[in-house]
Scaffold this motif. Sequence first.
Motif, PDB file in Angstrom:
ATOM      1  N   PHE A 105      54.110  43.493  31.213  1.00 43.62           N
ATOM      2  CA  PHE A 105      52.806  43.519  30.639  1.00 43.62           C
ATOM      3  C   PHE A 105      51.872  43.987  31.440  1.00 43.62           C
ATOM      4  N   ALA A 106      51.559  43.389  32.904  1.00 43.19           N
ATOM      5  CA  ALA A 106      50.690  44.102  33.620  1.00 43.19           C
ATOM      6  C   ALA A 106      50.631  45.393  34.239  1.00 43.19           C
ATOM      7  N   ALA A 107      52.047  45.656  34.246  1.00 44.72           N
ATOM      8  CA  ALA A 107      52.244  47.238  34.439  1.00 44.72           C
ATOM      9  C   ALA A 107      51.719  48.454  33.247  1.00 44.72           C
ATOM     10  N   ASN A 108      51.482  47.625  32.133  1.00 41.66           N
ATOM     11  CA  ASN A 108      51.255  48.588  30.934  1.00 41.66           C
ATOM     12  C   ASN A 108      49.998  48.191  30.307  1.00 41.66           C
ATOM     13  N   ALA A 109      49.287  47.067  30.743  1.00 46.62           N
ATOM     14  CA  ALA A 109      48.257  46.403  29.695  1.00 46.62           C
ATOM     15  C   ALA A 109      47.152  47.487  29.483  1.00 46.62           C
ATOM     16  N   ALA A 110      46.840  47.488  28.352  1.00 48.57           N
ATOM     17  CA  ALA A 110      45.518  48.350  28.036  1.00 48.57           C
ATOM     18  C   ALA A 110      44.246  47.575  28.158  1.00 48.57           C
ATOM     19  N   ILE A 111      44.239  46.339  28.132  1.00 46.68           N
ATOM     20  CA  ILE A 111      43.202  45.280  27.942  1.00 46.68           C
ATOM     21  C   ILE A 111      42.648  44.932  29.408  1.00 46.68           C
ATOM     22  N   ARG A 112      41.530  44.731  29.402  1.00 45.83           N
ATOM     23  CA  ARG A 112      40.569  44.496  30.724  1.00 45.83           C
ATOM     24  C   ARG A 112      39.821  43.149  30.484  1.00 45.83           C
ATOM     25  N   PRO A 113      40.223  42.061  30.497  1.00 42.05           N
ATOM     26  CA  PRO A 113      39.403  40.861  30.257  1.00 42.05           C
ATOM     27  C   PRO A 113      38.666  40.703  31.578  1.00 42.05           C
ATOM     28  N   GLU A 114      37.481  39.963  31.242  1.00 41.32           N
ATOM     29  CA  GLU A 114      36.828  39.550  32.484  1.00 41.32           C
ATOM     30  C   GLU A 114      37.395  38.269  33.123  1.00 41.32           C
ATOM     31  N   TYR A 115      38.007  37.466  32.141  1.00 43.21           N
ATOM     32  CA  TYR A 115      38.142  35.991  32.545  1.00 43.21           C
ATOM     33  C   TYR A 115      39.945  35.792  32.080  1.00 43.21           C
ATOM     34  N   ALA A 116      40.552  34.988  32.652  1.00 44.43           N
ATOM     35  CA  ALA A 116      41.747  34.482  32.217  1.00 44.43           C
ATOM     36  C   ALA A 116      42.167  33.113  32.710  1.00 44.43           C
ATOM     37  N   ILE A 117      42.952  32.536  31.693  1.00 42.97           N
ATOM     38  CA  ILE A 117      43.456  30.937  32.003  1.00 42.97           C
ATOM     39  C   ILE A 117      44.877  31.063  31.528  1.00 42.97           C
ATOM     40  N   ILE A 118      45.612  30.638  32.392  1.00 44.01           N
ATOM     41  CA  ILE A 118      47.249  30.541  32.485  1.00 44.01           C
ATOM     42  C   ILE A 118      47.426  29.030  32.296  1.00 44.01           C
ATOM     43  N   GLY A 119      47.932  28.667  31.109  1.00 42.32           N
ATOM     44  CA  GLY A 119      48.070  27.261  30.693  1.00 42.32           C
ATOM     45  C   GLY A 119      49.307  26.461  31.221  1.00 42.32           C
ATOM     46  N   GLU A 120      49.620  26.790  32.432  1.00 44.02           N
ATOM     47  CA  GLU A 120      50.694  26.094  32.868  1.00 44.02           C
ATOM     48  C   GLU A 120      50.090  24.422  33.295  1.00 44.02           C
ATOM     49  N   PRO A 121      51.019  23.441  33.308  1.00 49.78           N
ATOM     50  CA  PRO A 121      50.554  22.008  33.398  1.00 49.78           C
ATOM     51  C   PRO A 121      50.120  21.878  34.882  1.00 49.78           C
ATOM     52  N   THR A 122      48.620  21.357  34.659  1.00 46.93           N
ATOM     53  CA  THR A 122      48.103  21.362  36.095  1.00 46.93           C
ATOM     54  C   THR A 122      47.208  19.936  35.778  1.00 46.93           C
ATOM     55  N   SER A 123      47.478  19.113  34.786  1.00 47.76           N
ATOM     56  CA  SER A 123      46.657  17.786  34.164  1.00 47.76           C
ATOM     57  C   SER A 123      45.262  18.400  34.175  1.00 47.76           C
ATOM     58  N   LEU A 124      45.066  19.616  33.631  1.00 43.47           N
ATOM     59  CA  LEU A 124      43.815  20.374  33.513  1.00 43.47           C
ATOM     60  C   LEU A 124      42.889  20.325  34.697  1.00 43.47           C
ATOM     61  N   ARG A 125      43.546  20.453  35.857  1.00 46.26           N
ATOM     62  CA  ARG A 125      42.650  20.820  37.071  1.00 46.26           C
ATOM     63  C   ARG A 125      42.675  22.522  37.368  1.00 46.26           C
ATOM     64  N   PRO A 126      41.846  22.906  37.514  1.00 44.43           N
ATOM     65  CA  PRO A 126      42.008  24.507  37.786  1.00 44.43           C
ATOM     66  C   PRO A 126      42.465  24.848  39.080  1.00 44.43           C
ATOM     67  N   VAL A 127      43.483  25.638  39.322  1.00 43.52           N
ATOM     68  CA  VAL A 127      44.175  26.208  40.360  1.00 43.52           C
ATOM     69  C   VAL A 127      43.823  27.531  40.508  1.00 43.52           C
ATOM     70  N   TYR A 128      43.219  28.013  41.787  1.00 41.29           N
ATOM     71  CA  TYR A 128      42.934  29.044  41.975  1.00 41.29           C
ATOM     72  C   TYR A 128      43.762  29.931  43.170  1.00 41.29           C
ATOM     73  N   MET A 129      44.686  29.117  43.665  1.00 43.37           N
ATOM     74  CA  MET A 129      45.490  30.028  44.491  1.00 43.37           C
ATOM     75  C   MET A 129      46.947  29.132  44.661  1.00 43.37           C
ATOM     76  N   HIS A 130      48.099  30.168  45.102  1.00 46.42           N
ATOM     77  CA  HIS A 130      49.299  29.427  45.095  1.00 46.42           C
ATOM     78  C   HIS A 130      50.120  30.378  45.970  1.00 46.42           C
ATOM     79  N   LYS A 131      51.187  29.799  46.456  1.00 45.71           N
ATOM     80  CA  LYS A 131      52.010  30.506  47.205  1.00 45.71           C
ATOM     81  C   LYS A 131      52.954  31.497  46.453  1.00 45.71           C
ATOM     82  N   GLY A 132      53.932  32.330  47.034  1.00 46.88           N
ATOM     83  CA  GLY A 132      54.799  33.130  46.277  1.00 46.88           C
ATOM     84  C   GLY A 132      55.985  32.533  46.723  1.00 46.88           C
TER      85      GLY A 132
END
Length: 383
Positions: A153-180
Motif C-alpha cells: 500500500f505504501a509503495a503505491n498509495a495515491a493518498i497523502r493524509p496529514e494524520y494517521a492512527i493505527i488501531g493496534e491494542p495500546t489501551s488507548l495510549r498513543p505510541v509514537y515510536m517502536h523498534k524494528g
Amino acid sequence: MTTLPELKHTFSALIAAPSISAIEPAQDQSNKPVLDLLSNWFAELGFDCQQQAVPDSRNKHNLLASLGSGRGGLLLAGHTDTVPFDEGHWQQDPFALTEKDGRWYGLGTCDMKGFFALILEALKDMPLQQLQRPLHILASADEETTMNGAKAFAANAAIRPEYAIIGEPTSLRPVYMHKGHLAQGIRITGRSGHSSDPAKGLNAIDVMHQVIGQLLKLKQHLADNYRENAFSVPYPTMNFGHIHGGDAANRICGCCELHLDIRPLPGIAIADLELMLQQYLLPISEKYPGTVSIRTLYPGAEPFADTADSPWSQLVAKLSGNAPEVVNYATEAPYIRSLGCHTLVLGPGSIEQAHQPNEFLDLSQIQPTVSLLKQLIYHACIA
C-alpha cells in the motif's frame, strides 16, 4: 439515516470470518471475506471502497475506503488478519463472539479486527456531509507475518493524509515510536566424517562457535553505538533463539544452523542491519569459503519514529488522557509514516491479550474508543 447493523453484530461478523496469516500454507487464509464485509458497510456510509490485491500473496487484499478527496485529512489504519489459534487452549469458539465477565472474547477482538467495528460505530451519527478534509480507512493484509499489505500500500498509495492512527491494542495510549525486527538464519555447511580423524572433515559446530563470537561483537557494537533512552531497553537487542547441529557424538558435524532475532532502534534500517551482519561474518566466510550462508527467516519490519511533541501527538494525548509513549513490539507504522503523515499507534485493548488463547476486549474500552475516534475525526477532517 444509516441502516448499519448494531455494534455487536458487526463485531461478531468480523470475528466469524477467519483471516489467519501464517507462514505455513496449510494454516494461511485469505482476508477477502473480511474486506467484503467492510466494503459493504463503509459503502453504505458513502465511502468509495477500493480493494487491491497484494502482490506475491495467497489471495490477500488491501481495502482503502475514502470519503472526500484531496490531500490532508485522517487515515485510520489496521490489519484484517489474525495469528493462528492454539486449538484446545481456548475456552470458547475463537470465531464466535462470546460475552462473559464484562469482556468480548474472540480471535481478533483486540488484535485487531474489532477496531473496524468501532470505527463504523463512531461514524454512524457523525455529520459526514460536513467533512472539510478526506477521511480514509485502510484495512490491510498479512501484518502478522510479512507486513506485505502495508508495504504494498505504501509503495503505491495515491493518498497523502496529514494524520494517521493505527488501531493496534495500546489501551488507548498513543505510541509514537517502536523498534524494528529482523529474523535471520545462519547455516554452516561443513564436511562430516569419523570423529577419530578430525582433519578429514570440517566440524560445522566449530565454525559456528567462531560465528557466534563475531555475532557477539556485533551485539556489543550495537549496544555501544546506538541508544534511545525512551525505550525500557534503550539499545538494539540480539537474541539467539534456536541452534541445532550434528546427529551423533562419534561423527564430525556436517551442518549447524542458528536462528537469531535483532530489534533495531529507529535510525537503523533493516537493509543496513543485514549489511552489518554480513560484514561481521565476512572473516569467517573468507576463512571457510562456501561454508557460511545467511537467510531471512521471514520479512523484517522497519523501526518507527514520529515525535512526542508534535501538535498531533499532543492533541491525541490530551483527548485520550494518556502521554505519548514507546513500545518494543513492531507494527505497520513505519510504512504508514512513509506517506508523510504524522502517525501514532493507538487502539483499544491490551497487547497482553494479543496472540494469546482467549483473546478479549474489555467492554469498558468500547465507549472511550468510539468517543475518541469521533473527536479525532472531527479535529482532523471537520474543524
